[in-house]
Design a protein around this motif. Sequence first.
Motif, PDB file in Angstrom:
ATOM      1  N   GLN A  16       0.825  -1.200   0.000  1.00 45.65           N
ATOM      2  CA  GLN A  16       0.000   0.000   0.000  1.00 45.65           C
ATOM      3  C   GLN A  16       0.864   1.256   0.000  1.00 45.65           C
ATOM      4  O   GLN A  16       0.591   2.211  -0.736  1.00 45.65           O
ATOM      5  CB  GLN A  16      -0.927   0.006   1.222  1.00 45.65           C
ATOM      6  N   ILE A  29      -4.102   6.124   0.522  1.00 48.83           N
ATOM      7  CA  ILE A  29      -3.503   4.788   0.379  1.00 48.83           C
ATOM      8  C   ILE A  29      -2.277   4.653   1.272  1.00 48.83           C
ATOM      9  O   ILE A  29      -2.087   3.628   1.948  1.00 48.83           O
ATOM     10  CB  ILE A  29      -3.121   4.536  -1.096  1.00 48.83           C
ATOM     11  N   GLY A  62      -1.710   2.198   4.485  1.00 45.11           N
ATOM     12  CA  GLY A  62      -0.569   1.286   4.571  1.00 45.11           C
ATOM     13  C   GLY A  62       0.180   1.425   5.881  1.00 45.11           C
ATOM     14  O   GLY A  62       0.590   0.427   6.493  1.00 45.11           O
ATOM     15  N   ILE A  84      -4.025  -2.906  -4.684  1.00 40.57           N
ATOM     16  CA  ILE A  84      -4.120  -2.336  -3.336  1.00 40.57           C
ATOM     17  C   ILE A  84      -5.524  -2.516  -2.782  1.00 40.57           C
ATOM     18  O   ILE A  84      -5.721  -2.979  -1.647  1.00 40.57           O
ATOM     19  CB  ILE A  84      -3.730  -0.851  -3.348  1.00 40.57           C
TER      20      ILE A  84
END
Length: 214
Positions: A74, A201, A205, A139
Amino acid sequence: MSFEVTKILLAFLVLINPLAALSLYLDLTADLSGRERRRVAKICSMSVFVIMVVVTLTGQLILRALGISIGAFQIAGGVLVFLISLSLIGGNANPAKPEVSKQASDLNINKPSDLTSIAVVPLAMPMIIGPGGISTVMIYASSSKGYLHTLAILAATLIISLICYFTLCAAATVSQVLGETGMKILNRVMGLLLAAIAVEIIVAGIKTLFPHIG
């Protein structure tokens, strides 16, 4: 469910951006009939759909096979998407989509198989769905929270494929309406939206790798 589809669709639409392939599509199909152009658009859109579905269904398996954690992927994917957004905001070419300029005459298009070839490469890949798009699909697929989330991704994939088809079919009209200036403005707006998606994103992550933070 509808919110998830809308959110994923927006991410795919901004990153994949079929408008970026219009000039190449018009060049490649300049000497083709209307029916042949629609055939190229159909094959291209179907190729985009198949690629995205395969990545969606195999994303987690690929990461597990390579021993890559979802959080690490990610963050890496988010950084790639952010770099793409910066290039769009700055008015530069998408670094994840190579500059391809080929005339139909150079490709010697004279039979149906040739139409299929140009529809898949370079139109579908890498011009419409390149490394950035594939990374984004992986992702979302790898962070799927269940079958409903996977269905949302597949629904967004179907919608974006249809958008690609209708956009390519109306390529000449869209290019005339937007013009070069309109395309530049649209790319900058999409770049800004893409930057926001990239940050989300990356943050996701970081939270995956360090759950105690969130």
